[in-house]
Design a protein around this motif. Structure first.
Motif, PDB file in Angstrom:
ATOM      1  N   ALA A 248      -4.038   3.054   4.508  1.00 46.22           N
ATOM      2  CA  ALA A 248      -5.185   2.457   3.804  1.00 46.22           C
ATOM      3  C   ALA A 248      -6.455   3.249   4.100  1.00 46.22           C
ATOM      4  CB  ALA A 248      -5.346   0.999   4.237  1.00 46.22           C
ATOM      5  N   ILE A 249      -6.595   3.713   5.340  1.00 45.32           N
ATOM      6  CA  ILE A 249      -7.776   4.524   5.701  1.00 45.32           C
ATOM      7  C   ILE A 249      -7.727   5.845   4.926  1.00 45.32           C
ATOM      8  CG2 ILE A 249      -8.886   5.804   7.599  1.00 45.32           C
ATOM      9  CD1 ILE A 249      -7.824   3.598   9.498  1.00 45.32           C
ATOM     10  N   VAL A 250      -6.559   6.460   4.910  1.00 45.94           N
ATOM     11  CA  VAL A 250      -6.411   7.744   4.206  1.00 45.94           C
ATOM     12  C   VAL A 250      -6.756   7.564   2.728  1.00 45.94           C
ATOM     13  CG1 VAL A 250      -4.720   9.486   3.464  1.00 45.94           C
ATOM     14  CG2 VAL A 250      -4.710   8.674   5.829  1.00 45.94           C
ATOM     15  N   ASP A 251      -6.325   6.445   2.175  1.00 47.56           N
ATOM     16  CA  ASP A 251      -6.509   6.169   0.754  1.00 47.56           C
ATOM     17  C   ASP A 251      -7.979   6.116   0.350  1.00 47.56           C
ATOM     18  OD1 ASP A 251      -5.396   5.844  -1.694  1.00 47.56           O
ATOM     19  OD2 ASP A 251      -5.199   3.664  -1.563  1.00 47.56           O
ATOM     20  N   ARG A 252      -8.845   5.726   1.281  1.00 47.08           N
ATOM     21  CA  ARG A 252     -10.256   5.608   0.893  1.00 47.08           C
ATOM     22  C   ARG A 252     -11.135   6.687   1.544  1.00 47.08           C
ATOM     23  NH1 ARG A 252      -9.718   0.769   4.343  1.00 47.08           N
ATOM     24  NH2 ARG A 252     -10.834   1.228   6.255  1.00 47.08           N
ATOM     25  N   THR A 253     -10.509   7.696   2.129  1.00 45.84           N
ATOM     26  CA  THR A 253     -11.296   8.764   2.757  1.00 45.84           C
ATOM     27  C   THR A 253     -11.362   9.974   1.836  1.00 45.84           C
ATOM     28  OG1 THR A 253     -10.537   8.011   4.912  1.00 45.84           O
ATOM     29  CG2 THR A 253     -11.494  10.203   4.830  1.00 45.84           C
ATOM     30  N   PRO A 254     -12.579  10.402   1.505  1.00 45.22           N
ATOM     31  CA  PRO A 254     -12.672  11.589   0.647  1.00 45.22           C
ATOM     32  C   PRO A 254     -12.170  12.830   1.387  1.00 45.22           C
ATOM     33  CG  PRO A 254     -14.872  10.729   1.205  1.00 45.22           C
ATOM     34  CD  PRO A 254     -13.885   9.824   1.849  1.00 45.22           C
ATOM     35  N   GLY A 255     -11.580  13.740   0.653  1.00 53.47           N
ATOM     36  CA  GLY A 255     -11.098  14.991   1.261  1.00 53.47           C
ATOM     37  C   GLY A 255      -9.629  14.939   1.626  1.00 53.47           C
ATOM     38  N   ILE A 256      -9.098  13.732   1.708  1.00 54.52           N
ATOM     39  CA  ILE A 256      -7.651  13.614   1.972  1.00 54.52           C
ATOM     40  C   ILE A 256      -7.044  12.632   0.974  1.00 54.52           C
ATOM     41  CG2 ILE A 256      -7.614  14.284   4.401  1.00 54.52           C
ATOM     42  CD1 ILE A 256      -7.803  11.433   5.235  1.00 54.52           C
ATOM     43  N   LYS A 257      -5.766  12.737   0.790  1.00 56.86           N
ATOM     44  CA  LYS A 257      -5.113  11.961  -0.255  1.00 56.86           C
ATOM     45  C   LYS A 257      -3.879  11.248   0.289  1.00 56.86           C
ATOM     46  CE  LYS A 257      -5.186  13.106  -5.079  1.00 56.86           C
ATOM     47  NZ  LYS A 257      -6.545  13.555  -5.151  1.00 56.86           N
ATOM     48  N   LEU A 258      -3.638  10.072  -0.239  1.00 55.33           N
ATOM     49  CA  LEU A 258      -2.434   9.335   0.140  1.00 55.33           C
ATOM     50  C   LEU A 258      -1.339   9.634  -0.888  1.00 55.33           C
ATOM     51  CD1 LEU A 258      -1.234   7.194   2.070  1.00 55.33           C
ATOM     52  CD2 LEU A 258      -1.867   5.492   0.381  1.00 55.33           C
ATOM     53  N   LEU A 259      -0.200  10.084  -0.400  1.00 58.92           N
ATOM     54  CA  LEU A 259       0.919  10.361  -1.306  1.00 58.92           C
ATOM     55  C   LEU A 259       1.980   9.290  -1.099  1.00 58.92           C
ATOM     56  CD1 LEU A 259       1.305  14.202  -0.659  1.00 58.92           C
ATOM     57  CD2 LEU A 259      -0.084  13.093  -2.387  1.00 58.92           C
ATOM     58  N   ARG A 260       2.372   8.653  -2.174  1.00 62.69           N
ATOM     59  CA  ARG A 260       3.381   7.594  -2.095  1.00 62.69           C
ATOM     60  C   ARG A 260       4.723   8.162  -2.526  1.00 62.69           C
ATOM     61  NH1 ARG A 260      -1.374   5.316  -3.632  1.00 62.69           N
ATOM     62  NH2 ARG A 260      -1.915   3.258  -2.799  1.00 62.69           N
ATOM     63  N   GLN A 261       5.641   8.104  -1.623  1.00 66.13           N
ATOM     64  CA  GLN A 261       6.970   8.636  -1.883  1.00 66.13           C
ATOM     65  C   GLN A 261       7.852   7.524  -2.446  1.00 66.13           C
ATOM     66  OE1 GLN A 261       8.987  10.845  -2.367  1.00 66.13           O
ATOM     67  NE2 GLN A 261       9.714  11.738  -0.473  1.00 66.13           N
ATOM     68  N   PRO A 262       8.508   7.745  -3.580  1.00 68.35           N
ATOM     69  CA  PRO A 262       9.388   6.675  -4.078  1.00 68.35           C
ATOM     70  C   PRO A 262      10.444   6.349  -3.019  1.00 68.35           C
ATOM     71  CG  PRO A 262       9.261   8.485  -5.635  1.00 68.35           C
ATOM     72  CD  PRO A 262       8.586   8.950  -4.397  1.00 68.35           C
ATOM     73  N   GLY A 263      10.870   5.127  -3.012  1.00 65.42           N
ATOM     74  CA  GLY A 263      11.842   4.724  -1.994  1.00 65.42           C
ATOM     75  C   GLY A 263      11.128   4.076  -0.837  1.00 65.42           C
ATOM     76  N   GLY A 264      11.664   4.190   0.324  1.00 64.89           N
ATOM     77  CA  GLY A 264      11.041   3.586   1.494  1.00 64.89           C
ATOM     78  C   GLY A 264      11.896   2.458   2.034  1.00 64.89           C
ATOM     79  N   THR A 265      11.231   1.360   2.380  1.00 68.86           N
ATOM     80  CA  THR A 265      11.984   0.246   2.977  1.00 68.86           C
ATOM     81  C   THR A 265      11.649  -1.059   2.265  1.00 68.86           C
ATOM     82  OG1 THR A 265      10.221   0.036   4.597  1.00 68.86           O
ATOM     83  CG2 THR A 265      12.169   1.244   5.295  1.00 68.86           C
ATOM     84  N   THR A 266      12.654  -1.891   2.116  1.00 71.94           N
ATOM     85  CA  THR A 266      12.445  -3.187   1.465  1.00 71.94           C
ATOM     86  C   THR A 266      12.592  -4.291   2.510  1.00 71.94           C
ATOM     87  OG1 THR A 266      13.246  -2.317  -0.619  1.00 71.94           O
ATOM     88  CG2 THR A 266      13.223  -4.711  -0.401  1.00 71.94           C
ATOM     89  N   TYR A 267      11.484  -4.984   2.728  1.00 70.05           N
ATOM     90  CA  TYR A 267      11.466  -6.074   3.714  1.00 70.05           C
ATOM     91  C   TYR A 267      12.098  -7.314   3.091  1.00 70.05           C
ATOM     92  CZ  TYR A 267       9.627  -9.487   7.037  1.00 70.05           C
ATOM     93  OH  TYR A 267       9.514 -10.492   7.963  1.00 70.05           O
ATOM     94  N   HIS A 268      12.979  -7.957   3.837  1.00 71.35           N
ATOM     95  CA  HIS A 268      13.664  -9.125   3.269  1.00 71.35           C
ATOM     96  C   HIS A 268      14.047 -10.131   4.348  1.00 71.35           C
ATOM     97  CE1 HIS A 268      16.858  -6.320   4.460  1.00 71.35           C
ATOM     98  NE2 HIS A 268      17.620  -7.378   4.649  1.00 71.35           N
ATOM     99  N   LEU A 269      14.265 -11.343   3.918  1.00 64.02           N
ATOM    100  CA  LEU A 269      14.805 -12.381   4.805  1.00 64.02           C
ATOM    101  C   LEU A 269      16.283 -12.511   4.492  1.00 64.02           C
ATOM    102  CD1 LEU A 269      12.272 -15.367   4.611  1.00 64.02           C
ATOM    103  CD2 LEU A 269      12.193 -13.372   6.082  1.00 64.02           C
TER     104      LEU A 269
END
Lengths: 509, 314
Positions: A248-269
């Motif tokens: 979240a910090i990276v996402d709002r900091t100028p000069g750097i970018k947040l890259l979202r990679q498809p996939g990841g983890t799915t939280y579940h009960l």
């Protein structure tokens, strides 16, 4: 005459020289610049066959697997040329002429020895069904499985399929002296244990055009704040695997970018006691459905995961082959419907149950407990020792649990984790619907994703109908990159894994 | 003095034995299992047994300890449970960063603490005194990890004067070393300087009221000479005591500050070893840290004798 002949010969020589100069030569761009990556996971071992958990980025520069995934998540051959599945036998043909960085040749014997080592060590859970690998041709090995399992090919695109030089396999210090067929070689002299790993171009690599950087540095930065600071100050070009607050910090900091990679983890009960042995209410499907409807996934994502996750109604997000578009927003947030279902089931006044938690899941569970409170369900969060959540969830200590589903996992694991009577997270040994088991078997007997996807889609739909797995959010793998590196046209990320594709990645700095 | 050193060195042996046994016992009592991390938590019982056998965890506790001790006496602290890295090599590789950080912090705390303490003691109840007291209170109240984050934010991320992370060995680049060590040493040293400042102030105020100070001034000695040659020397004894305690505090603080600045010192090694229950590594780290603390205590005793001849052993 002599003079003429001389002149002629000179003309021919000049002509040849001119031709040689004008015939287009294959120009190979020299590797240049330094690529600096930051990795949160500590390096434990550089022996790929003994590697488990995070930190595969330390291995990728040195080792190549038999197979790989491209940026569209297609399975592609790498050290292998092709494969053929015949029931419980998989025949793999190797690419000829591949050499390790120490000059050894990748032969069928070497490949079989590597796979047999993986089987013998028994650390790679994905290879549990593999029994042995044998040489069956000049460049061909045959892998025999205990029962059909096409996902083994996927497993061979990871650490289980990484080929180690035969000489290096005999080195007792292999975990610090890796030797593979990869783009780069590890430089222990320039590396600093626990802090910095340096890799240099492999001089014997078969296709130098794919070696884009003259020096690759991988820094171990376990502290999340330090990682973001390193990115902000340009000490690293890419931060691998950011946690949500830092992302979240990276996402709002100028000069750097947040890259979202498809996939990841799915939280579940996971509601394991679905026959109501300990919590009678769980035996009623309407109660489980009410629980699924009571969770406002969008609010959950915003409050707990800084809005970086997406609401999940199935294990796999869009873009991955097992994703089922037909599921839509099944069990979307609907408090009235949830309350009505509870009333219908006779549990209007609610009930109480315990769920295990580790510190990293505490805030998620607190949020879920808040949603359940709205339908009079009291969920008591019981903290267990970090590292024991999975094991405690395999016991009857708790009627329900919470886990993450790695979206890189083959969907076949739905059976071995939750559905089968002997499944890991079915401690109450509830017999599954026979139709589910048939589907599971059918899925294992097909090879192509396109053939397997509809089978697993149907299987997930049936499980979803029973509402004993409640998917909440999928968090993508998050990378932080400097603006310059994010704009690099050669940067490609593999869905579901935590490293960029190094083949062809170039930097100019 | 030689006798004192010999006595202290001899006294270290039983202490090291006790500490090693306590560490071994406490580590054995930790919940969890290193095999979980090696195999993942979904391994079979047979795999767990295999790993336990390989690591010797299937042996009785006392036997394991005796075996470890036998090897340790011969200078072999063993190998990590998780890789082929020898404990001695790992510790030797990490110790320069931690020692650098600790020494730089000690230097900062002495310079800042002494200056602030003396300045406050010379003008009690003045604005300088109040400012020094206020600064010391703040310095002791602020946790050093938070101060570290703050310093990194301002001087590394915004101003770009120093690197935000990492450590450059002195041998590689003295300037790079200075640059990499400045912020973490400030984060660590300023809180200790606060403790020293308070101690110097109160000791100096007391000493300056002594008869011999007044007599020296009455004899016409310059104020500067009286303060720095006579008063400060006597006020330094309690300061040395505080400093010896603070060095152990600094070593403890270094573990956290190293994490904040991604410095690869003994702290990050210790944190990883404890998380993984890497028993040989934990044993090695604790032994080395205990030896450092004991060496500091020995130096303190020697310093006492140098500052005050009356404190020298007979």
């Amino acid at each position: 005459m002599i003079y003429s002949t001389r002149r002629f010969l000179l003309s021919v020589a000049a002509g040849l020289a001119l031709m040689a100069a004008t015939v287009p030569q294959k120009v190979v761009a020299e590797p240049s610049g330094t690529l600096r990556l930051g990795e949160q996971a500590k390096l434990i071992t550089m022996d790929p066959h003994q590697h488990s958990g995070g930190g595969i980025g330390y291995l990728r520069p040195v080792y190549e697997s038999l197979f790989d995934h491209d940026e569209d998540n297609n399975l592609v051959p790498l050290l292998a040329e092709s494969y053929e599945v015949d029931g419980a036998k998989i025949v793999i043909t190797l690419r000829p002429g591949i050499t390790f960085s120490d000059g050894e040749l990748l032969t069928a014997e070497v490949a079989a020895a590597n796979i047999n080592r993986v089987i013998g060590l028994g650390i790679q859970a994905s290879m549990k069904l593999a029994e042995k690998a044998e040489v069956t041709g000049e460049n061909e090995i045959t892998l025999t499985l205990a029962s059909p399992d096409p996902s083994i090919i996927d497993a061979l695109s990871g650490t289980a399929g990484m080929m180690i030089s035969p000489k290096a396999m005999e080195d007792p210090a292999l975990d610090r002296n890796p030797v593979g067929t990869g783009l780069y070689v590890y430089s222990p002299e320039e590396s600093r244990e626990g802090e910095l790993r340096v890799y240099l171009p492999n001089p014997t690599y078969r296709d130098p055009e794919l070696q884009g950087v003259a020096r690759l540095e991988l820094s171990e930065i376990p502290d999340a704040t330090a990682m973001v600071n390193a990115l902000k100050t340009g000490q690293i070009d890419l931060a691998i695997f950011l946690s949500s607050p830092q992302a979240a910090i990276v996402d709002r900091t100028p000069g750097i970018k947040l890259l979202r990679q498809p996939g990841g983890t799915t939280y579940h009960l996971g509601i394991m006691d679905r026959e109501g042995t300990r919590v009678p209410a769980f035996a009623d499907k309407r109660v489980r459905m009410a629980m699924a409807h009571s969770i406002d996934r969008a609010a959950f994502s915003k409050a707990v995961e800084f809005g970086l996750s997406q609401p999940a109604y199935q294990a796999y997000p869009e873009g991955l082959w097992p994703h089922d578009p037909a599921v839509g927003e099944k069990y979307a947030y609907d408090l009235d419907k949830a309350k009505a279902l509870m009333k219908e089931a006779g549990y209007e006044d609610g009930f109480e149950f315990d769920i295990p938690s580790i510190p990293v899941f505490a805030s998620r569970l607190e949020a879920v407990a808040g949603f359940f409170k709205e339908i009079n369900i009291t969920m008591n969060i019981v903290t267990v020792e970090p590292g024991t959540l999975a094991r405690r969830s395999m016991s009857t200590d708790f009627p329900a649990t919470n886990l993450v589903w790695n979206t890189f996992l083959d969907p076949k694991y739905l059976t071995t984790y939750y559905v089968a009577k002997e499944a890991l997270f079915n401690p109450y040994r509830i017999a599954p619907d026979p139709e589910l088991m048939e589907l599971s078997e059918e899925g294992l007997n097909r090879v192509e994703y396109a053939e397997r996807a509809p089978i697993y889609n149907e299987m997930f739909r049936k499980v979803s109908d029973e509402a004993y797995i409640i998917f909440i959010t999928t968090t993508p793998i998050l990378f932080g990159a400097t603006d310059v590196f994010a704009a690099n046209p050669t940067l490609r990320l593999r869905p579901g894994t935590d490293t960029p594709i190094l083949h062809g990645l170039r930097v100019d700095n | 003095m030689g006798r004192l050193i010999a006595q202290r060195l001899l006294a270290m042996l039983p202490l090291l034995l006790i500490v090693s046994f306590l560490t071994f016992s406490l580590t054995a009592m930790l919940p969890g299992d290193p095999a979980d991390l090696i195999l993942g938590d979904r391994a079979t019982e047979a795999q767990y047994r295999m790993v336990h056998e390989r690591l010797g965890l299937d042996q009785p506790f006392l036997l394991r300890y005796v075996q470890w001790l036998q090897r340790a006496v011969l200078g072999d602290l063993g190998t990590s449970f998780f890789n082929s890295v020898r404990v001695m090599d790992a510790v030797a590789q990490r110790i320069p960063a931690t020692v650098s950080l600790t020494l730089a912090s000690v230097l900062i705390s002495i310079v800042v603490g002494l200056s602030a303490g003396v300045a406050a003691a010379l003008r009690p109840r003045s604005w300088i005194d109040r400012l020094a007291t206020f600064g010391a209170t703040i310095g002791q109240a602020i946790p050093n990890f938070w101060f570290g984050i703050l310093l990194a934010g301002v001087f590394a991320v915004n101003l770009r004067w120093f690197p935000a992370t990492g450590y450059t060995p002195f041998g590689q680049s003295p300037l790079g070393w200075l640059s990499s060590i400045t912020l973490p040493a400030l984060a660590l040293g300023l809180s200790t300087s606060a403790a020293i400042a308070r101690q110097v102030r109160s000791a100096m105020v007391g000493v300056l009221q002594q008869d011999y100070v007044r007599a020296a001034l009455a004899q016409g000695l310059s104020r500067r000479r009286v303060i720095f040659k006579h008063a400060l020397k006597n006020a330094l004894i309690p300061v040395v005591t505080v400093l010896s305690f603070q060095v152990t505090v600094l070593l403890g603080g270094a573990l956290i500050v190293e994490h904040v600045f991604a410095i690869n010192g003994i702290g990050s090694l210790a944190v990883a070893a404890v998380r993984q229950q890497d028993i040989p590594m934990i044993q090695g780290i604790v032994l080395v840290l205990v030896m450092i603390v004991m060496a500091v205590q020995l130096c303190t005793d020697i310093l006492y004798g140098l500052i005050n001849p009356k404190a020298r052993p007979a």
